[in-house]
Structures are given as structure tokens and as C-alpha cells.
Design an enzyme around this catalytic site. Structure first.
Site, PDB file in Angstrom:
ATOM      1  N   THR A 168      75.122  22.089 118.742  1.00  0.00           N
ATOM      2  CA  THR A 168      75.266  22.594 117.371  1.00  0.00           C
ATOM      3  C   THR A 168      76.728  22.928 117.162  1.00  0.00           C
ATOM      4  O   THR A 168      77.398  23.407 118.068  1.00  0.00           O
ATOM      5  CB  THR A 168      74.413  23.874 117.200  1.00  0.00           C
ATOM      6  OG1 THR A 168      73.045  23.524 117.224  1.00  0.00           O
ATOM      7  CG2 THR A 168      74.735  24.607 115.910  1.00  0.00           C
ATOM      8  N   ARG A 184      60.614  20.973 111.575  1.00  0.00           N
ATOM      9  CA  ARG A 184      61.110  22.246 112.136  1.00  0.00           C
ATOM     10  C   ARG A 184      62.522  22.554 111.596  1.00  0.00           C
ATOM     11  O   ARG A 184      63.375  21.689 111.508  1.00  0.00           O
ATOM     12  CB  ARG A 184      61.129  22.150 113.651  1.00  0.00           C
ATOM     13  CG  ARG A 184      61.700  23.384 114.361  1.00  0.00           C
ATOM     14  CD  ARG A 184      63.180  23.244 114.673  1.00  0.00           C
ATOM     15  NE  ARG A 184      63.674  24.325 115.523  1.00  0.00           N
ATOM     16  CZ  ARG A 184      64.954  24.537 115.803  1.00  0.00           C
ATOM     17  NH1 ARG A 184      65.874  23.734 115.299  1.00  0.00           N
ATOM     18  NH2 ARG A 184      65.333  25.525 116.568  1.00  0.00           N
ATOM     19  N   ASP A 219      67.913  28.134 113.033  1.00  0.00           N
ATOM     20  CA  ASP A 219      68.637  29.294 112.485  1.00  0.00           C
ATOM     21  C   ASP A 219      69.870  28.911 111.684  1.00  0.00           C
ATOM     22  O   ASP A 219      70.324  29.689 110.836  1.00  0.00           O
ATOM     23  CB  ASP A 219      69.101  30.181 113.647  1.00  0.00           C
ATOM     24  CG  ASP A 219      70.051  29.418 114.574  1.00  0.00           C
ATOM     25  OD1 ASP A 219      69.604  28.420 115.182  1.00  0.00           O
ATOM     26  OD2 ASP A 219      71.237  29.783 114.667  1.00  0.00           O
ATOM     27  N   HIS A 277      69.311  29.086 120.845  1.00  0.00           N
ATOM     28  CA  HIS A 277      67.883  28.893 120.584  1.00  0.00           C
ATOM     29  C   HIS A 277      67.530  29.427 119.197  1.00  0.00           C
ATOM     30  O   HIS A 277      67.428  30.638 118.976  1.00  0.00           O
ATOM     31  CB  HIS A 277      67.073  29.605 121.674  1.00  0.00           C
ATOM     32  CG  HIS A 277      65.619  29.297 121.615  1.00  0.00           C
ATOM     33  ND1 HIS A 277      64.666  30.237 121.309  1.00  0.00           N
ATOM     34  CD2 HIS A 277      64.949  28.131 121.780  1.00  0.00           C
ATOM     35  CE1 HIS A 277      63.475  29.671 121.305  1.00  0.00           C
ATOM     36  NE2 HIS A 277      63.621  28.389 121.604  1.00  0.00           N
TER      37      HIS A 277
HETATM   38  N1  GLY Z   1      70.692  26.730 116.881  1.00  0.00           N
HETATM   39  C1  GLY Z   1      70.320  25.468 116.398  1.00  0.00           C
HETATM   40  C2  GLY Z   1      68.883  25.288 116.293  1.00  0.00           C
HETATM   41  O1  GLY Z   1      68.123  25.949 116.997  1.00  0.00           O
HETATM   42  O2  GLY Z   1      68.464  24.505 115.496  1.00  0.00           O
END
Ligand code: GLY
Length: 344
Positions: A197, A225, A228, A250
Site C-alpha cells: 500500500t 472488500r 482502511d 492490516h
Molecule cells: N491497508 C490496506 C488494506 O488493508 O487494504
């Protein structure tokens, strides 16, 4: 537009919704700070990660120098990482369970709290630019899926053929993930860490800040899905009163712990520096959830925060003619002067 090198003693008047905010003199050191994702970065991946984050910091800083806009700077820095297949954003994004790319992104302007967020973006290389178009061209702040892609089309984005963003590495990562699962885990939708990311924060000479985050999410995630990254206060936020933050790690944990909002609350109301707040929030999150994350931040004083509870996180920033960068905990390499074209 705020000027990069504003004279000492100037007062910057920044329009906020329903009020005008007078800022301190324009004495901040302009800075662009980027990350390329927190997680288990392999030794072999480190050179390309370092090259990518250094290039992105430099590109963002150049844009800040020439346009004076922190929004332009974070968008340019993230665009650079989205085009780099060594990162999990844009080209190189990881694949969902069905082998498709679905991307999230958010951008936020700390001067007026304007923001744009997008989820489930497909077939464009720069989701962060689509988030900015959503911010500037619509009355909404967050648009997902087909509606977002309709805006991309209307705004003249280059719509790529389906599959054009998929790399061999992403295909292999999905296959490895599926091979590692047993049937019970699959049904639960257990996801697999995918470092890469990307994000950027910037501050100009007058203390205006911005943040941007872009991601392909997690390898093997269920279709639909959302992580964050596009959630304001979850993985992205910017406010001149506290600072700008981009998180990585995460997503299911980061959004539940409201990591970025917690961190900025400590800065604004607890007199923490960006670094102190990042350490406290991420250590507490990791202790409570047994999951890891990383943060880059610049606070309203212009101080930087770089911290991760994962094994590694690639990051870089340019301030003046220095580019700082690292991947391992405690690492802080410095390059001076003009950009290098190779990592030697
Ligand atoms: N932190 C990136 C994700 O979980 O999508």
C-alpha cells in the site's frame, strides 16, 4: 495558492467552512514524506522499494516546489508509486479471490478538510487521481464501484483493458495464498498480508498539510472488500490543526482501531509529537489485536512521524536538498543533491 517560499512574517489566511483560520508565519520546512507499505518486505525486494519511495518523494517535492500545492504534491508522489509494479497500488495491485484488481484510495486537504475517497476502482492506473476528481467534481466525498468508474470515464481517465494492471507477481501471490489455505480458512475469508500500500503526506512553508493513500488491498480478499485506506480517520486524514497521516497494514484492524484519528487526537489534544503519537497508537493496536501496521505523519508543527510494528516499511522524504529513506526499524539513510538514477 500558497507559495513555497513565502516571506517571514506573513500571515496565511485559510478559509475553513464557516470560518477563517489565521496560521502562524510561513516558516515551516516544506516536506514530502511517502511510504511504500508495511509488512514482510523480502531482502530481495528492498532495492526496488527504496528506489521507488525515493523517486516518489522527489517527484512530490518537485511538484510542491513548482506549484506550491500540498495536494498536488501528495497526488504526484502517489501517482509515482501507483505506476511502479513494486508496490501494491495501481499497476502491481494485488488480486482478490477471483483474480481481479479492486483498488481503494483517498486524498485529503488539511486547509479546508476537503476530501475524496474511492473504492472498488478498476482498470485505471491512478486511483488517487480519481479520488481527487471525486473531491473536486462531485458533491459527494466517497464513491465506490461502477459509479466511481462512470466518473473516471466522464473525467477523461484512460480506461485500460481488463487485466492490464495485473502483474505476474500478483498472479503468483494469489496462487501461493490459495495453496496455503485449507478449506475452513477459505470459508472464513482469511486474508493474507500484502505489503505495498502506498501513501504520502506533505506540508508547505505555511503549515498547510495534505494526505493521500492508495492500495490494491490484500491478496485473496473477498470481492467487494474495502480496507482502511479510503476511510477518513481510519487510514487517511489531514487537518492543518493537527497534521496529516497515511497508514498501511492490516486494514480490518486499522479501521476498527481508528488508527489515524486516534493518532491525530493525541497530537491535537495531548501535545504529542507525530512520532510519539504514532508509536503509542501502533504499539497499543498491535498489543490489542496482534496485527501490525505502519504510519507516516507530519504534525501541525512540521515534525515528522515514521513508525511501524510490522517487520519492515519502506519510506522516504525530501526536505530541502536531503532525501531520507529506510526500510528496517531505525534505518535512516540520507542522499544529498540531485536524484540518482540507480540505487548504488
Ligand atoms: N491497508 C490496506 C488494506 O488493508 O487494504
Amino acid at each position: 495558492m500558497q507559495k513555497f517560499f513565502a516571506g517571514l512574517g506573513l500571515l496565511t489566511m485559510i478559509g475553513l467552512t464557516g470560518s477563517v483560520q489565521a496560521r502562524e508565519a510561513c516558516t515551516y520546512e516544506p516536506t514530502v514524506l511517502v511510504h511504500g507499505g508495511a509488512g514482510d518486505v523480502s531482502d530481495a525486494a528492498i532495492p526496488n522499494k527504496k528506489l521507488g519511495v525515493k523517486l516518489a518523494a522527489r517527484k512530490g517535492f518537485e511538484i510542491l516546489r513548482y506549484t506550491g500545492s500540498v495536494l498536488d504534491a501528495v497526488e504526484a508522489a502517489v501517482n509515482s508509486l501507483e505506476a511502479d509494479p513494486n508496490f501494491n497500488a495501481g499497476y502491481g495491485s494485488v488480486l482478490n479471490w477471483d483474480g481481479e484488481v479492486e483498488m481503494d484510495a483517498a486524498i485529503m486537504n488539511g486547509a479546508d478538510l476537503s476530501a475524496g475517497c474511492v473504492s472498488l476502482a478498476r482498470d485505471i492506473i491512478n486511483p488517487i487521481s480519481l479520488a481527487r476528481r471525486i473531491m473536486e467534481s462531485t458533491k459527494h466525498r466517497y464513491i465506490a464501484g461502477p459509479g466511481a468508474m462512470r466518473i473516471a470515464e466522464q473525467e477523461g481517465f484512460n480506461l485500460l483493458p481488463p487485466g492490464a494492471l495485473i502483474t505476474e507477481a500478483a498472479i503468483k501471490a494469489l496462487q501461493d495464498y490459495k495453496n496455503s489455505l485449507n478449506a475452513t480458512q477459505t470459508q472464513k475469508g482469511v486474508v493474507y498480508g500484502s505489503p505495498g500500500t502506498v501513501g504520502a503526506v506533505a506540508i508547505d512553508a505555511c503549515g498547510n498539510v495534505a494526505a493521500a493513500t492508495s492500495t490494491g488491498g490484500l491478496t485473496g480478499k473477498l470481492p467487494g472488500r474495502i480496507g482502511d485506506s479510503p476511510i477518513l480517520g481510519g487510514g487517511t486524514y489531514a487537518d492543518n490543526e493537527s497534521g496529516a497521516v497515511s497508514a498501511t497494514g492490516h486494514g480490518e484492524t486499522i479501521m476498527r482501531y481508528n488508527v489515524v484519528a486516534r493518532m491525530l487526537a493525541l497530537v491535537e489534544h495531548g501535545n504529542y509529537t507525530a512520532q510519539e503519537a504514532a508509536v503509542q497508537v501502533l504499539e497499543q493496536m498491535t498489543q490489542r489485536f496482534n496485527e501490525t501496521a505502519g504510519i507516516i505523519a507530519v504534525d501541525y508543527r512540521g515534525q515528522l512521524g515514521i513508525y511501524f510494528t510490522s517487520n519492515r516499511m519502506s519510506w522516504a522524504y525530501q526536505r530541502g536538498n536531503q532525501v531520507h529513506f529506510g526500510v528496517d526499524a531505525g534505518e535512516d539513510e540520507i542522499e544529498f543533491g540531485e536524484p540518482r538514477t540507480t540505487d548504488n
